[in-house]
Design a protein around this motif. Structure first.
Motif, PDB file in Angstrom:
ATOM      1  N   UNK A  71      39.010  46.873  44.152  1.00 30.95           N
ATOM      2  CA  UNK A  71      37.995  46.545  45.149  1.00 30.95           C
ATOM      3  C   UNK A  71      36.715  46.038  44.479  1.00 30.95           C
ATOM      4  N   UNK A  74      37.113  42.473  43.303  1.00 34.92           N
ATOM      5  CA  UNK A  74      37.047  41.529  44.426  1.00 34.92           C
ATOM      6  C   UNK A  74      35.606  41.334  44.900  1.00 34.92           C
ATOM      7  N   UNK A  75      34.840  42.426  44.943  1.00 34.45           N
ATOM      8  CA  UNK A  75      33.450  42.332  45.404  1.00 34.45           C
ATOM      9  C   UNK A  75      32.628  41.473  44.451  1.00 34.45           C
ATOM     10  N   UNK A  78      33.619  37.839  44.729  1.00 27.28           N
ATOM     11  CA  UNK A  78      33.154  37.297  45.996  1.00 27.28           C
ATOM     12  C   UNK A  78      31.659  37.012  45.949  1.00 27.28           C
ATOM     13  N   UNK A  82      33.256  32.999  44.382  1.00 29.72           N
ATOM     14  CA  UNK A  82      34.671  32.624  44.386  1.00 29.72           C
ATOM     15  C   UNK A  82      35.240  32.807  45.787  1.00 29.72           C
ATOM     16  N   UNK A  83      36.307  32.065  46.118  1.00 30.86           N
ATOM     17  CA  UNK A  83      36.827  32.235  47.481  1.00 30.86           C
ATOM     18  C   UNK A  83      37.606  33.538  47.617  1.00 30.86           C
ATOM     19  N   UNK A  84      37.809  33.951  48.874  1.00 31.37           N
ATOM     20  CA  UNK A  84      38.358  35.276  49.154  1.00 31.37           C
ATOM     21  C   UNK A  84      39.771  35.452  48.603  1.00 31.37           C
ATOM     22  N   UNK A  85      40.533  34.376  48.591  1.00 30.00           N
ATOM     23  CA  UNK A  85      41.916  34.475  48.135  1.00 30.00           C
ATOM     24  C   UNK A  85      41.974  34.734  46.629  1.00 30.00           C
ATOM     25  N   UNK A  87      39.576  36.174  44.930  1.00 33.60           N
ATOM     26  CA  UNK A  87      39.109  37.561  44.783  1.00 33.60           C
ATOM     27  C   UNK A  87      40.252  38.538  45.057  1.00 33.60           C
ATOM     28  N   UNK A  88      41.062  38.224  46.084  1.00 37.68           N
ATOM     29  CA  UNK A  88      42.194  39.083  46.441  1.00 37.68           C
ATOM     30  C   UNK A  88      43.216  39.148  45.302  1.00 37.68           C
ATOM     31  N   UNK A  91      41.821  40.939  42.244  1.00 30.24           N
ATOM     32  CA  UNK A  91      41.658  42.378  42.490  1.00 30.24           C
ATOM     33  C   UNK A  91      42.986  43.112  42.460  1.00 30.24           C
ATOM     34  N   UNK A  92      43.973  42.572  43.192  1.00 27.26           N
ATOM     35  CA  UNK A  92      45.277  43.234  43.236  1.00 27.26           C
ATOM     36  C   UNK A  92      45.943  43.199  41.854  1.00 27.26           C
TER      37      UNK A  92
END
Lengths: 103, 247
Positions: A71, A74-75, A78, A82-85, A87-88, A91-92
């Motif tokens: 998390x 990703x934060x 973001x 960077x775009x959300x995808x 970051x996703x 993060x994962x």
């Protein structure tokens, strides 16, 4: 057969549906009668983050380092724009690597 | 930045619909993974494909569906149906707060646009919409376009999960359980506007954690969210004294 549908199950589904539709519509409707001042507006503006924090805090506390690191990654990405995808995925990935390493 | 047309402060344009559909595109993958998990659980619980499709169409609320499926029954009486309705209500109570929060924007649109748009509201669509609104956008098409694309995704994505059934077995090793938390955190991180939000979100997280530890279930979401909302409201800078964010 997978195309069948039982009456009882459908009744349960429609009960869930009715409750959810009511919640989706009623907040907007009720705010007709409550004046929206700057304080309330700021509270509502801050709401998405509060929902996320309240939802995920128990998960982070019980899952430990890998969830927290995922998390946090990703934060940070973001906030860096960077775009959300991306970051996703980053993060994962961090969590998967940590879990493979037994952390 | 806001597109004001013909006296309507919040218009509904075709351009907005298409733009909304494109803006929500990054959400399709995470929502599909989550949907596949819901489909797999539904198969394990003995739902038929028709029943699953009906649930996805009429309920359209992933977290509530996943939890409700955990309490799914072989046969239903009135008490069991009431119970499932109450579970759904606690998990979806946050939709009530989001719906209320959309008032300043949606009241600028006619009711026959605002209410159908609210029917398509989800967490992701709401966050996207609030971000767009905070940047000065008013086009209802953004909200409706993104909502309809997510709704279609939610109809399709659970089907392969349902047919494969056992997709969730190694969910944790592949980080599937973190997809929604990580994605959602990235989305809301951009809404942060200063110290007030930091304090409000810590208060919400702490409350959520403590309530969940004490009572279990899912009431911690809406209680934590309320604490965050009230905290942010109380920490609102006086009008005119604030240099940050929107005026």
């Amino acid at each position: 057969m997978i195309f069948d549908a039982s009456t009882g199950t459908l009744a349960a589904i429609f009960a869930m549906s009715a409750v959810t539709i009511f919640l989706r519509l009623s907040g907007f409707f009720l705010m007709r009668f409550i004046p929206m001042g700057p304080r309330l507006e700021n509270g509502f503006r801050s709401l998405p983050g509060a929902v996320a924090a309240a939802t995920f805090a128990p998960l982070v506390m019980s899952d430990g380092a890998s969830a927290a690191a995922a998390i946090l990654t990703a934060i940070v990405l973001s906030r860096m724009g960077r775009n959300d995808l991306i970051a996703l995925i980053a993060g994962v990935s961090v969590a998967v690597v940590m879990r493979q390493a037994g952390l | 930045m806001s597109s004001r047309q013909a006296g309507l402060a919040a218009p509904l344009t075709m351009t907005g619909l298409i733009l909304g559909a494109r803006m929500i595109a990054p959400v399709i993958l995470p929502v599909s993974l989550f949907g596949a998990a819901v489909g797999a659980v539904a198969a394990q619980k003995g739902l038929t494909l028709t029943e699953l499709n009906a649930m996805n169409l009429f309920v359209y609320a992933g977290a509530a569906q996943l939890v409700a499926l955990g309490f799914w029954q072989e046969s239903w009486n009135a008490a069991a149906i009431l119970n499932i309705a109450l579970i759904t209500a606690t998990i979806n109570a946050r939709l009530f707060l989001m719906s209320a929060a959309l008032r300043p924007w949606f009241q600028q649109a006619p009711s026959h646009v605002a209410y159908p748009a609210l029917l398509t509201m989800t967490d992701a669509g709401y966050v996207l919409g609030q971000r767009y609104y905070a940047e000065g956008g008013r086009d209802m098409g953004i909200f409706l376009g993104s909502g309809l694309v997510l709704w279609a995704t939610w109809m399709i994505a659970p089907i392969p999960g349902f047919l494969l059934g056992s997709l969730t077995r190694d969910a944790r090793a592949f980080g599937i359980d973190l997809v929604m938390p990580v994605f959602f955190s990235a989305m809301v991180a951009r809404l942060w506007q200063g110290r007030g939000d930091t304090i409000a979100w810590i208060a919400a997280g702490l409350t959520g954690y403590l309530i969940q530890r004490q009572f279990g279930g899912s009431v911690h979401v809406v209680i934590g969210a309320m604490v965050g909302l009230v905290t942010a409201a109380m920490l609102t800078p006086p009008v005119g004294a604030s240099g940050e964010g929107k005026a």
